[in-house]
Design a protein around this motif. Structure first.
Motif, PDB file in Angstrom:
ATOM      1  N   ASN A   1      -5.054   7.182   4.228  1.00 63.53           N
ATOM      2  CA  ASN A   1      -3.703   6.848   4.692  1.00 63.53           C
ATOM      3  C   ASN A   1      -3.237   7.603   5.940  1.00 63.53           C
ATOM      4  O   ASN A   1      -2.633   6.987   6.821  1.00 63.53           O
ATOM      5  CB  ASN A   1      -2.683   7.035   3.559  1.00 63.53           C
ATOM      6  N   PRO A   2      -3.514   8.926   6.065  1.00 61.57           N
ATOM      7  CA  PRO A   2      -3.007   9.606   7.260  1.00 61.57           C
ATOM      8  C   PRO A   2      -3.481   8.967   8.573  1.00 61.57           C
ATOM      9  O   PRO A   2      -2.799   9.064   9.581  1.00 61.57           O
ATOM     10  CB  PRO A   2      -3.566  11.029   7.120  1.00 61.57           C
TER      11      PRO A   2
ATOM     12  N   MET B   1       1.345  14.856   1.055  1.00 61.64           N
ATOM     13  CA  MET B   1       0.093  15.384   1.579  1.00 61.64           C
ATOM     14  C   MET B   1      -0.905  14.281   1.924  1.00 61.64           C
ATOM     15  O   MET B   1      -1.964  14.557   2.469  1.00 61.64           O
ATOM     16  CB  MET B   1      -0.526  16.378   0.572  1.00 61.64           C
ATOM     17  N   LEU B   2      -0.583  13.048   1.583  1.00 55.43           N
ATOM     18  CA  LEU B   2      -1.419  11.917   2.024  1.00 55.43           C
ATOM     19  C   LEU B   2      -0.769  11.251   3.244  1.00 55.43           C
ATOM     20  O   LEU B   2      -1.080  10.118   3.596  1.00 55.43           O
ATOM     21  CB  LEU B   2      -1.596  10.912   0.884  1.00 55.43           C
TER      22      LEU B   2
ATOM     23  N   ARG C   1       0.844  -1.206   0.000  1.00 56.12           N
ATOM     24  CA  ARG C   1       0.000   0.000   0.000  1.00 56.12           C
ATOM     25  C   ARG C   1       0.883   1.261   0.000  1.00 56.12           C
ATOM     26  O   ARG C   1       0.592   2.242  -0.676  1.00 56.12           O
ATOM     27  CB  ARG C   1      -0.929  -0.026   1.219  1.00 56.12           C
TER      28      ARG C   1
ATOM     29  N   GLU D   1     -10.841  12.155   2.944  1.00 55.12           N
ATOM     30  CA  GLU D   1      -9.756  12.616   3.819  1.00 55.12           C
ATOM     31  C   GLU D   1     -10.313  13.354   5.031  1.00 55.12           C
ATOM     32  O   GLU D   1      -9.725  13.313   6.106  1.00 55.12           O
ATOM     33  CB  GLU D   1      -8.795  13.542   3.046  1.00 55.12           C
TER      34      GLU D   1
ATOM     35  N   LEU E   1      -0.177  16.964   9.851  1.00 55.35           N
ATOM     36  CA  LEU E   1      -0.506  17.966   8.836  1.00 55.35           C
ATOM     37  C   LEU E   1      -1.454  17.361   7.796  1.00 55.35           C
ATOM     38  O   LEU E   1      -2.420  17.998   7.374  1.00 55.35           O
ATOM     39  CB  LEU E   1       0.780  18.447   8.150  1.00 55.35           C
ATOM     40  N   ALA E   2      -1.178  16.098   7.417  1.00 54.81           N
ATOM     41  CA  ALA E   2      -2.029  15.426   6.429  1.00 54.81           C
ATOM     42  C   ALA E   2      -3.429  15.156   6.982  1.00 54.81           C
ATOM     43  O   ALA E   2      -4.390  15.070   6.222  1.00 54.81           O
ATOM     44  CB  ALA E   2      -1.369  14.116   5.993  1.00 54.81           C
TER      45      ALA E   2
ATOM     46  N   MET F   1      -6.687   5.762  -0.837  1.00 53.60           N
ATOM     47  CA  MET F   1      -5.424   6.414  -0.442  1.00 53.60           C
ATOM     48  C   MET F   1      -5.701   7.588   0.506  1.00 53.60           C
ATOM     49  O   MET F   1      -4.856   7.970   1.294  1.00 53.60           O
ATOM     50  CB  MET F   1      -4.695   6.941  -1.681  1.00 53.60           C
ATOM     51  N   GLY F   2      -6.895   8.163   0.405  1.00 57.75           N
ATOM     52  CA  GLY F   2      -7.262   9.301   1.259  1.00 57.75           C
ATOM     53  C   GLY F   2      -7.303   8.950   2.734  1.00 57.75           C
ATOM     54  O   GLY F   2      -7.232   9.836   3.592  1.00 57.75           O
TER      55      GLY F   2
ATOM     56  N   ARG G   1       2.471  13.784   9.329  1.00 57.55           N
ATOM     57  CA  ARG G   1       1.257  12.958   9.383  1.00 57.55           C
ATOM     58  C   ARG G   1       0.073  13.751   9.946  1.00 57.55           C
ATOM     59  O   ARG G   1      -1.045  13.663   9.475  1.00 57.55           O
ATOM     60  CB  ARG G   1       1.550  11.726  10.242  1.00 57.55           C
TER      61      ARG G   1
ATOM     62  N   LEU H   1      -4.062   5.659   8.959  1.00 58.56           N
ATOM     63  CA  LEU H   1      -3.739   4.227   9.000  1.00 58.56           C
ATOM     64  C   LEU H   1      -2.278   4.008   9.387  1.00 58.56           C
ATOM     65  O   LEU H   1      -1.419   4.836   9.090  1.00 58.56           O
ATOM     66  CB  LEU H   1      -3.987   3.589   7.627  1.00 58.56           C
ATOM     67  N   GLY H   2      -2.009   2.880  10.025  1.00 54.64           N
ATOM     68  CA  GLY H   2      -0.627   2.517  10.343  1.00 54.64           C
ATOM     69  C   GLY H   2       0.113   2.104   9.081  1.00 54.64           C
ATOM     70  O   GLY H   2      -0.506   1.902   8.029  1.00 54.64           O
TER      71      GLY H   2
END
Lengths: 356, 270
Positions: free
Chosen positions: B104-105, A250-251, A236, B157, B76-77, B101-102, B74, B107-108
């Protein structure tokens, strides 16, 4: 708005069929590789308990076949990782200097480590282990492995010095390290005894599975499969690295750290393969493209299929290398000979584009 | 309304030694969309990148009183989402994977999105009009559809500040309005604000509560279409686009709208 539905179920079924076919072909070639060679083996001979047949099977064929499987799998997966991380369809494990570093390391091992070590002088290690380490082949393997690793660490360190620390600066640092390693290799070749050592260096550079032995297999399997497993666990994150760097950041991706981790895993995987087999050309470049052209997706199954494609190519090339003439030929001749026309065929025929 | 939801003070940024943006200051209120207008090269994208620290910048940005330069990447995201002009998806991926993918901030490193998150991603795709296209290959979409997919990723997000760099540049008239309506629905009455770079002043006048006009890297004007005078706004627009007329006219339902006309007498941009 026009809908451009991708038939998901059909695509997923296609991936499963392709994976199953690749696995079947890998197993078939693996079985063939166990049986074919200067001393032909048959299942009947092995089942009858023929001592010599069993010895050939265990000490020569099993390690050679396992190394072809793992080497191809490793180069295929690592190639896919490098292409994704560097957003570059031409990227292969050598882009950050691993192959050239391993070549210089192997040449160093052939020149300075192989003849000089004696079993008794190896830091008081137990007799068996000292004997294994003192054999020239193992010291060359270790030296190649360390050479590859050192080159990549140098590349990553130089890339980190550049402002912005982008993947482009890592690629440029890799080109510089590649040139340095090539210069070192040339210097070592000049120092080599033309009769014996130079021939060994040249033979290593053309790749062969001839010298693979049983005692090197466990460590190689452990490191290789561990790295491949790590890459799939981080898949991932690998997909997120395939985006523009600003988008990944930014992600919430720690681009520098995650890229370093994934590149180190892919490098270890590559170094693990080529330190045992010598340089194998084309597999790391061709196998991931073959998989992507066949599946047309960036799913984890494509990375695995790239690994299988690498194994199939290396097994096939090794079978030819030991069968077409009375002597053993370098395997890289056949990886290019088999791979290039197939890639061109796929490129012309495939409905998918490998990259945007 | 909390005026200090987001504040940018004296932001200057550039590329290498070239300064593109100089001393830009503004604030955003929660529940509002601010349109960023200006000619090409006026510094719109640079401002967005400077705010989310993708470019080194001078000045301070405070989000809910917290300086952004002290926030780890992280965190910030989790607070800011950023849509670039073109997404860098280069692999053939199903739309669902792109939207996921949105998450992700939150998630581990090795964690996979949950079933609930997958459902939320499907709903986000439906909200932008991409219903039933979860498994469609992203690379086969038109540029406009790609922008809608990235908008869906921004929806999941769920951040406080949204920075969008021309999210409508490849969209047709209908989808341009639709995407800004979605954004309006997301922001309105929430502890969120959006800073959106747009090229179409008519769209900005219609959907944005505040307009930040940039010229040659400097803030020319900060306009509020709901209560600023027509003359003041017309003058500000003329400094950016040349001589223009700003007029009010009713639409079919009788609602008064603002229309910008170029000196040739056509609605802007012609």
């Amino acid at each position: 708005m026009p809908r451009t539905d991708f038939p998901s179920r059909r695509s997923s079924r296609r991936e499963k069929v392709l994976l199953a076919a690749a696995l079947l072909l890998t197993i078939s070639l693996g079985v063939l590789s166990l049986m074919v060679g200067k001393y032909p083996l048959t299942p009947a001979l092995l089942l009858a308990g023929d001592e010599q047949a069993l010895r050939v099977f265990v000490t020569l064929r099993v390690p050679r076949t396992c190394m072809a499987l793992l080497g191809g799998l490793g180069l295929g997966i690592a190639g896919g990782v490098f292409q994704t991380v560097f957003h570059n369809p031409l990227a292969s494990p050598d882009i950050i200097g691993v192959s050239s570093g391993a070549s210089a390391g192997a040449a160093f091992g052939i020149l300075f480590l192989s003849p000089g070590l004696s079993p008794g002088g190896l830091f008081g290690l137990p007799g068996g282990l000292a004997h294994i380490l003192s054999s020239g082949a193992v010291s060359v393997t270790l030296s190649a492995f360390l050479g590859g690793l050192l080159a990549v660490l140098l590349t990553l360190a130089l890339g980190a010095l550049a402002p912005g620390k982008s993947s482009a600066s890592i690629v440029l640092a890799g080109i510089a390290v590649h040139s340095l390693a090539q210069t070192l290799l040339m210097g070592l070749k000049l120092l080599a005894d033309p009769e014996r050592e130079l021939a060994s260096v040249e033979y290593w550079l053309m790749g062969s599975l001839n010298g693979v032995s049983l005692h090197r297999l466990p460590a190689t399997l452990f490191i290789g499969l561990g790295c491949a497993g790590g890459i799939f666990l981080l898949y991932r994150q690998l997909l997120l690295l395939s985006l523009e760097e600003s988008e990944s950041r930014m992600l919430g991706v720690h681009v520098g750290r995650v890229r370093l981790l994934i590149l180190l895993l892919a490098t270890l995987l590559t170094a693990c393969a080529i330190s045992n087999t010598g340089l194998i050309s084309f597999v790391g470049l061709l196998a991931p493209h073959t998989a992507r052209l066949l599946t047309g997706t960036g799913r984890p199954s494509t990375l695995l299929l790239g690994g299988f494609a690498g194994s199939i190519l290396l097994l096939g090339a090794d079978l030819l290398a030991r069968s077409v003439s009375s002597g053993e030929l370098p395997v890289s001749i056949f990886t290019s000979l088999l791979g290039a026309p197939f890639l061109i065929y796929l490129l012309v025929k495939s409905a998918h584009t490998p990259y945007r | 309304m909390d005026p200090a939801f987001f504040t940018a003070k004296n932001i200057s940024a550039g590329y290498g030694k070239q300064t593109v943006l100089e001393d830009v200051s503004f604030s955003l209120e929660p529940g509002t969309i601010t349109g960023l207008l200006g000619a090409n090269g006026s510094g719109k994208s640079t401002l967005l990148k400077a705010v989310c620290r993708l470019l080194p910048a001078r000045g301070t940005c405070l989000l809910k009183g917290q300086p952004l330069d002290t926030l780890p990447r992280r965190r910030l995201a989790k607070e800011i989402s950023y849509i670039p002009q073109r997404s860098g998806v280069i692999l053939s991926l199903p739309l669902l994977e792109v939207v996921l993918m949105g998450f992700n901030p939150g998630l581990g490193l090795l964690q996979r999105p949950s079933r609930t998150q997958r459902d939320a991603a499907r709903q986000a795709l439906a909200a932008v009009g991409l219903t039933g296209m979860e498994d469609t290959d992203y690379l086969t979409l038109s540029e406009g559809q790609k922008q809608l997919c990235i908008l869906a990723r921004t929806l999941v997000e769920d951040t406080s500040l949204l920075l969008l760099d021309e999210p409508d540049s490849a969209l047709d008239f209908h989808n341009r309005c639709h995407s800004l309506q979605i954004l309006q629905g997301l922001i309105r009455n929430q502890e969120k604000a959006a800073l959106v770079s747009v090229h179409d002043p008519l769209l900005a006048l219609d959907f944005c509560q505040q307009l930040l006009l940039l010229k040659e890297g400097r803030c020319m004007a900060l306009l509020h279409p709901a209560y600023d005078s027509l003359n003041d706004m017309q003058e500000a627009f003329s400094q950016i686009y040349g001589p223009v007329s700003l007029i009010r006219c009713p639409d079919r339902s009788g609602r008064e709208r603002l229309v910008l006309l170029s000196e040739h007498g056509t609605a802007f941009p012609c």
